[in-house]
Design a protein around this motif. Structure first.
Motif, PDB file in Angstrom:
ATOM      1  N   GLY A  34       0.796  -1.218   0.000  1.00  0.00           N
ATOM      2  CA  GLY A  34       0.000   0.000   0.000  1.00  0.00           C
ATOM      3  C   GLY A  34       0.829   1.269   0.000  1.00  0.00           C
ATOM      4  N   TYR A  35       2.141   1.146   0.218  1.00  0.00           N
ATOM      5  CA  TYR A  35       3.042   2.296   0.185  1.00  0.00           C
ATOM      6  C   TYR A  35       3.689   2.341  -1.198  1.00  0.00           C
ATOM      7  N   TRP A  36       3.467   3.431  -1.911  1.00  0.00           N
ATOM      8  CA  TRP A  36       3.963   3.597  -3.269  1.00  0.00           C
ATOM      9  C   TRP A  36       5.077   4.630  -3.302  1.00  0.00           C
ATOM     10  N   GLN A  37       6.058   4.385  -4.156  1.00  0.00           N
ATOM     11  CA  GLN A  37       7.222   5.265  -4.214  1.00  0.00           C
ATOM     12  C   GLN A  37       7.903   5.193  -5.570  1.00  0.00           C
ATOM     13  N   SER A  38       8.809   6.138  -5.782  1.00  0.00           N
ATOM     14  CA  SER A  38       9.712   6.093  -6.920  1.00  0.00           C
ATOM     15  C   SER A  38      10.875   5.178  -6.563  1.00  0.00           C
ATOM     16  N   VAL A  39      11.787   4.981  -7.498  1.00  0.00           N
ATOM     17  CA  VAL A  39      12.996   4.193  -7.219  1.00  0.00           C
ATOM     18  C   VAL A  39      13.855   4.958  -6.223  1.00  0.00           C
ATOM     19  N   THR A  40      14.337   4.250  -5.207  1.00  0.00           N
ATOM     20  CA  THR A  40      15.255   4.834  -4.234  1.00  0.00           C
ATOM     21  C   THR A  40      16.363   3.832  -3.946  1.00  0.00           C
ATOM     22  N   GLY A  41      17.476   4.337  -3.439  1.00  0.00           N
ATOM     23  CA  GLY A  41      18.553   3.434  -3.039  1.00  0.00           C
ATOM     24  C   GLY A  41      19.787   4.192  -2.632  1.00  0.00           C
ATOM     25  N   SER A  42      20.609   3.522  -1.851  1.00  0.00           N
ATOM     26  CA  SER A  42      21.830   4.127  -1.319  1.00  0.00           C
ATOM     27  C   SER A  42      23.045   3.785  -2.159  1.00  0.00           C
ATOM     28  N   GLU A  57      20.309   1.547  -9.344  1.00  0.00           N
ATOM     29  CA  GLU A  57      19.069   1.297  -8.614  1.00  0.00           C
ATOM     30  C   GLU A  57      17.881   1.133  -9.566  1.00  0.00           C
ATOM     31  N   VAL A  58      17.810   1.943 -10.604  1.00  0.00           N
ATOM     32  CA  VAL A  58      16.735   1.815 -11.592  1.00  0.00           C
ATOM     33  C   VAL A  58      16.801   0.437 -12.242  1.00  0.00           C
ATOM     34  N   GLY A 101      15.742  12.723 -12.276  1.00  0.00           N
ATOM     35  CA  GLY A 101      14.642  12.351 -13.147  1.00  0.00           C
ATOM     36  C   GLY A 101      15.192  11.437 -14.228  1.00  0.00           C
ATOM     37  N   LEU A 102      14.398  10.475 -14.648  1.00  0.00           N
ATOM     38  CA  LEU A 102      14.771   9.594 -15.756  1.00  0.00           C
ATOM     39  C   LEU A 102      13.606   9.570 -16.734  1.00  0.00           C
ATOM     40  N   CYS A 103      13.823  10.167 -17.911  1.00  0.00           N
ATOM     41  CA  CYS A 103      12.786  10.204 -18.931  1.00  0.00           C
ATOM     42  C   CYS A 103      12.965   9.004 -19.857  1.00  0.00           C
ATOM     43  N   VAL A 104      11.931   8.167 -19.930  1.00  0.00           N
ATOM     44  CA  VAL A 104      11.926   7.017 -20.834  1.00  0.00           C
ATOM     45  C   VAL A 104      10.919   7.309 -21.952  1.00  0.00           C
TER      46      VAL A 104
END
Length: 151
Positions: A34-42, A57-58, A101-104
């Motif tokens: 139920g928790y939605w997000q963009s790509v994240t990572g360290s 990460e993408v 931002g990553l434009c596809v």
């Protein structure tokens, strides 16, 4: 490059993946349905360039290997949730998140990392911002028209 860091590095990326018509990819967290997000990572190493962290990460979380990556030069500094602090070196309580931002070319099916995400969806940018559980993620999505050249 240096070997992987023994603790999670408190420097991460947030990557807003979008199409030219501002459809935004969101991922549902496996550890919090139920928790939605963009790509994240360290970062994996202290010297890993942030753009490489973003691309890695993408690729790991979606399988997407193309697109135009842009560093939005936005930084979010936030307190690490207490339940996740054990992953970081003793005394580390803040993380610095760098926004990209990553434009596809178009919305497409993605290959999810099953241990990280349950589902994906492409949404118009305003709807995507409303769906994000993280305030910094929602704010990044709201910045999309500016960085994508739309007014």
């Amino acid at each position: 490059m240096n070997p992987p860091h023994p603790y999670k590095i408190p420097e991460s990326v947030l990557v807003v993946i979008h199409t030219p018509d501002l459809q935004v990819l969101l991922l549902e967290r496996a550890d919090h349905p139920g928790y939605w997000q963009s790509v994240t990572g360290s970062k994996d190493t202290l010297d890993e360039p942030l753009a490489l962290t973003a691309r890695r990460e993408v690729q790991e979380e979606t399988g997407i290997a193309d697109g135009e990556l842009l560093d939005w030069q936005l930084r979010n500094i936030y307190e690490i949730y207490p339940q996740w602090r054990h992953r970081y070196a003793p005394g580390v309580v803040q993380n610095t998140e760098h926004v990209f931002g990553l434009c596809v070319p178009s919305a497409r099916t993605v290959t999810l990392a099953p241990r990280e995400h349950l589902a994906f969806q492409w949404l118009p940018w305003r709807e995507a911002a409303d769906r994000c559980f993280s305030p910094s993620n929602a704010e990044a999505v709201l910045q999309l028209p500016r960085f994508a050249g739309h007014r």
